[in-house]
Design a protein around this motif. Structure first.
Motif, PDB file in Angstrom:
ATOM      1  N   MET A  32      51.213  81.964 -22.073  1.00 17.71           N
ATOM      2  CA  MET A  32      51.799  81.346 -23.252  1.00 17.71           C
ATOM      3  C   MET A  32      51.851  79.830 -23.038  1.00 17.71           C
ATOM      4  SD  MET A  32      55.313  82.602 -25.151  1.00 17.71           S
ATOM      5  CE  MET A  32      55.340  84.015 -24.076  1.00 17.71           C
ATOM      6  N   THR A  33      51.484  79.076 -24.075  1.00 14.71           N
ATOM      7  CA  THR A  33      51.604  77.624 -24.002  1.00 14.71           C
ATOM      8  C   THR A  33      52.020  77.098 -25.372  1.00 14.71           C
ATOM      9  OG1 THR A  33      50.497  75.580 -23.321  1.00 14.71           O
ATOM     10  CG2 THR A  33      49.195  77.138 -24.587  1.00 14.71           C
ATOM     11  N   VAL A  34      52.712  75.957 -25.374  1.00 15.46           N
ATOM     12  CA  VAL A  34      53.205  75.381 -26.619  1.00 15.46           C
ATOM     13  C   VAL A  34      52.903  73.887 -26.633  1.00 15.46           C
ATOM     14  CG1 VAL A  34      55.055  77.056 -27.022  1.00 15.46           C
ATOM     15  CG2 VAL A  34      55.476  75.074 -25.554  1.00 15.46           C
ATOM     16  N   ARG A  35      52.828  73.332 -27.841  1.00 11.09           N
ATOM     17  CA  ARG A  35      52.639  71.897 -28.029  1.00 11.09           C
ATOM     18  C   ARG A  35      53.463  71.462 -29.241  1.00 11.09           C
ATOM     19  NH1 ARG A  35      50.771  72.804 -23.821  1.00 11.09           N
ATOM     20  NH2 ARG A  35      48.714  72.221 -22.970  1.00 11.09           N
ATOM     21  N   TYR A  36      53.993  70.234 -29.150  1.00 10.53           N
ATOM     22  CA  TYR A  36      54.661  69.628 -30.301  1.00 10.53           C
ATOM     23  C   TYR A  36      54.178  68.187 -30.424  1.00 10.53           C
ATOM     24  CZ  TYR A  36      58.135  67.709 -33.441  1.00 10.53           C
ATOM     25  OH  TYR A  36      58.732  67.086 -34.507  1.00 10.53           O
ATOM     26  N   VAL A  37      53.685  67.809 -31.616  1.00 17.97           N
ATOM     27  CA  VAL A  37      53.230  66.446 -31.892  1.00 17.97           C
ATOM     28  C   VAL A  37      54.070  65.925 -33.050  1.00 17.97           C
ATOM     29  CG1 VAL A  37      51.288  64.968 -32.497  1.00 17.97           C
ATOM     30  CG2 VAL A  37      50.898  67.049 -31.162  1.00 17.97           C
ATOM     31  N   PRO A  38      54.876  64.877 -32.838  1.00 23.04           N
ATOM     32  CA  PRO A  38      55.755  64.392 -33.900  1.00 23.04           C
ATOM     33  C   PRO A  38      54.992  63.667 -34.991  1.00 23.04           C
ATOM     34  CG  PRO A  38      55.896  62.960 -31.996  1.00 23.04           C
ATOM     35  CD  PRO A  38      55.035  64.118 -31.589  1.00 23.04           C
ATOM     36  N   ALA A  39      55.610  63.572 -36.145  1.00 17.19           N
ATOM     37  CA  ALA A  39      55.035  62.786 -37.239  1.00 17.19           C
ATOM     38  C   ALA A  39      55.015  61.323 -36.828  1.00 17.19           C
ATOM     39  CB  ALA A  39      55.867  62.964 -38.508  1.00 17.19           C
ATOM     40  N   PRO A  40      53.886  60.602 -37.014  1.00 14.41           N
ATOM     41  CA  PRO A  40      53.785  59.227 -36.528  1.00 14.41           C
ATOM     42  C   PRO A  40      54.743  58.270 -37.194  1.00 14.41           C
ATOM     43  CG  PRO A  40      51.893  59.801 -37.920  1.00 14.41           C
ATOM     44  CD  PRO A  40      52.644  61.064 -37.659  1.00 14.41           C
ATOM     45  N   GLU A  41      55.151  58.511 -38.437  1.00 17.06           N
ATOM     46  CA  GLU A  41      56.015  57.572 -39.137  1.00 17.06           C
ATOM     47  C   GLU A  41      57.474  58.007 -39.135  1.00 17.06           C
ATOM     48  OE1 GLU A  41      54.936  54.725 -40.040  1.00 17.06           O
ATOM     49  OE2 GLU A  41      52.902  55.246 -39.508  1.00 17.06           O
ATOM     50  N   SER A  42      57.796  59.070 -38.412  1.00 15.47           N
ATOM     51  CA  SER A  42      59.187  59.523 -38.376  1.00 15.47           C
ATOM     52  C   SER A  42      59.874  58.974 -37.140  1.00 15.47           C
ATOM     53  CB  SER A  42      59.235  61.050 -38.343  1.00 15.47           C
ATOM     54  OG  SER A  42      58.831  61.521 -37.061  1.00 15.47           O
ATOM     55  N   SER A  43      61.085  59.411 -36.903  1.00 10.81           N
ATOM     56  CA  SER A  43      61.822  59.008 -35.711  1.00 10.81           C
ATOM     57  C   SER A  43      61.492  59.925 -34.541  1.00 10.81           C
ATOM     58  CB  SER A  43      63.323  59.033 -35.991  1.00 10.81           C
ATOM     59  OG  SER A  43      63.658  58.105 -36.982  1.00 10.81           O
ATOM     60  N   GLN A  44      60.315  60.532 -34.564  1.00  7.18           N
ATOM     61  CA  GLN A  44      59.818  61.375 -33.492  1.00  7.18           C
ATOM     62  C   GLN A  44      60.527  62.714 -33.401  1.00  7.18           C
ATOM     63  OE1 GLN A  44      56.997  60.262 -31.349  1.00  7.18           O
ATOM     64  NE2 GLN A  44      56.976  59.148 -33.263  1.00  7.18           N
TER      65      GLN A  44
END
Length: 573
Positions: free
Chosen positions: A357-369
């Protein structure tokens, strides 16, 4: 100037928010000023221009600047082929003219001097700034030559530089990018050397950036960069004074040839000797709250010395840089806090014997991450494993807080209630309407457990979320579209469906949020097909590599949404 049929080749169109930002910037100029977009239409104008032209902003905005304003000396329309301003526009270069004519609302012509300069905003959009004022010598019709590069900037050039400084520096919230933009504005226009010393949050001084103009290129001289000695409280040397917030001063090699009073003076003497700077101006970089550092501009190749008349301009540039850097630092500090919060909100994956099992999270570039996208996996009381992926509406701390509430409530229900996934989500939906501020959310809740012959049984319900993707070890793909129901928060009280399937040995299950597949001007089916195609091509890769490459290939360029992804692989028999 240009007309609608004449399109500038550099940069993209101004964004809808750009005119509002530009209008405020233009008001700070002491001359008439307006901005045209790539079609030559006026998109921003200051009150000084309105006064000089006898026209209100409403009479100027949206009109072709060439057709409306540009005239010959007798008031006759000026052919586009004879328009020097239009030629500079298409060449994408800064230009000035000491004598030209603009049409006044009275029908007379206004004899003016002008400067035109292109600029690019932080979002990649482009525009052109025109600064003008009445000609200083109405009895002398001959254009005057430009001053040589070693002389001080004209008033128009100074105003244009300040306007460009404000526009360029306030359009980014990245400290490093702001610093590089700052030195690019200064070198070689004002000097052939630019040095930025910044005070860190630990009150240490760091020589952050040293740039030199070499053969029309800006070269970063990293050998001069690095930590600096502390700022002495009593030193009267120019750099020490600037780092304490004292006004701008001049400096030369002779300034630092006297006995040094501090380690900073020694470093500054070394800088002058190693670079060949013979004249410099040093100004504090200040925000409204504190001194952030100092800006040194130096001339080595340029034979002209800086004079006291140059200091107000350099101090003004440094002041504007300070405001921009302070905003960027505050933003980056907020991002760091938000990233820390996100790391605590998103869980570590449990070890499940027989499963990868593996996971990834990429924040929205224009948000506060942080945002509302989330994933989860946790053991259940009957020794099966729960899987979840979801999206709470929003891209801010409120959405992140709502996400944490939904995730924790789901864990509690799933552990305590030995029921099918559909019933667990029904309980969750009923609860969040009454005890949280979450308005809407989508999610998939599933359970997975071993079955016979190396297969694993997946049972799930889908509350308005993009369907899971199943990829066989041979690259065959299928979307699990069963078990689909409405999203959370609708208060419909409709029973939710369940679905189940066997995951064959070596297969990969991909759970994801919509930021991975949604792209403006494309249909959802196009995004799903893009995901299917790349997942099939990557099926042979190890799971971590599969996940990283899938994100890189599928996530739309310029995506403004966060992405959560959970990938699970069944072992081969």
């Amino acid at each position: 100037m240009v007309g609608p049929e004449d399109t500038a080749t550099a940069g993209g169109p101004l964004t809808p928010a750009a005119p509002a930002v530009l209008a405020g910037t233009l008001e700070a100029l002491g001359a008439g000023a307006y901005v045209v977009d790539e079609q030559g239409l006026i998109v921003a104008v200051n009150t000084r221009a309105e006064h000089l032209l006898g026209r209100s902003a409403a009479e100027l905005l949206g009109h072709d600047a060439h057709d409306l304003l540009h005239r010959g000396p007798e008031g006759q329309p000026l052919p586009r082929t004879q328009c020097a301003m239009r030629q500079a526009f298409h060449a994408g270069r800064t230009a000035q003219h000491d004598e030209d004519w603009f049409a006044h609302s009275s029908g007379e012509v206004l004899r003016i001097s002008w400067l035109i300069t292109p600029f690019a905003a932080g979002d990649g959009s482009a525009g052109t700034l025109v600064v003008f004022h009445p000609a200083d010598h109405p009895d002398d019709p001959a254009p005057r030559p430009r001053p040589p590069a070693s002389r001080r900037l004209t008033e128009l050039q100074r105003l244009a530089l300040l306007a460009e400084t404000t526009t360029r520096l306030t359009s980014t919230l990245d400290v490093d990018e702001a610093l590089h933009r700052l030195v690019a504005l200064i070198v070689p226009r004002l000097a052939d050397w630019a040095v930025v010393d910044l005070i860190t949050e630990r009150d240490e001084v760091w020589r952050t950036l040293v740039v030199h103009a070499e053969n029309d290129k800006l070269v970063q001289r990293e050998e001069f960069q690095g930590p600096m000695p502390p700022v002495p409280e009593e030193s009267q040397m120019p750099l020490s004074r600037a780092l304490r917030g004292v006004s701008a001063t001049l400096a030369s090699p002779q300034t630092y040839r006297r006995a040094p009073d501090s380690g900073i003076a020694v470093e500054q003497r070394h800088l002058f000797e190693a670079t060949g700077i013979h004249s410099a101006a040093i100004a504090p970089i200040r925000s409204t709250r504190a001194v952030l550092g100092a800006l040194t501009v130096g001339r080595g190749d340029n034979p002209a010395d800086f004079t006291s008349e140059d200091l107000p301009l350099i101090e003004d540039i440094a002041r504007r840089a300070g405001l921009a850097l302070d905003n960027a630092r505050l933003y980056q500090r907020q991002r760091k806090v938000a990233e820390t919060m996100q790391n605590h909100l998103l869980p570590q994956m449990p070890g499940v014997p027989g499963l990868e099992m593996t996971v990834r999270y990429v924040p929205a570039p224009e948000s506060s991450q942080v945002g509302g996208d989330w994933y989860d996996a946790f053991p259940l009381s009957d020794e099966s494993t729960a899987l979840a992926i979801g999206d709470v509406v929003g891209h801010d701390l409120e959405a992140a807080a709502g996400m944490a509430q939904v995730r924790n409530m789901l864990r509690a229900y799933a552990w305590s209630q030995k029921e099918p996934p559909s019933r667990i989500v029904e309980r969750l939906d009923g609860a969040i309407q009454h005890i949280t501020d979450v308005a809407m959310a989508t999610m998939i809740f599933a359970r997975i457990e071993p079955a016979e012959n190396g297969h694993w049984l997946l049972s799930w319900t889908n509350a308005g979320h993009p369907p899971p993707l199943l990829v066989s070890k041979d690259g065959l793909t299928s979307y699990l579209t069963d078990g689909h129901g409405i999203l959370l928060g609708t208060q419909s009280n409709i029973s939710r469906p369940d679905a189940d399937t066997l995951l064959p040995p070596g297969s990969t299950l991909v759970l994801y949020t919509d930021g991975l597949i949604e792209e403006p001007r494309q249909t959802l089916d196009e995004g799903l097909n893009r995901l299917r195609q790349h997942a099939a091509a990557l099926a042979h890769r190890p799971l971590a590599s599969f996940t990283d490459h899938l994100l890189r290939r599928v996530r739309p360029v310029g995506n403004d949404d966060d992405v959560a992804l959970l990938a699970l692989r069944v072992p081969k028999t």
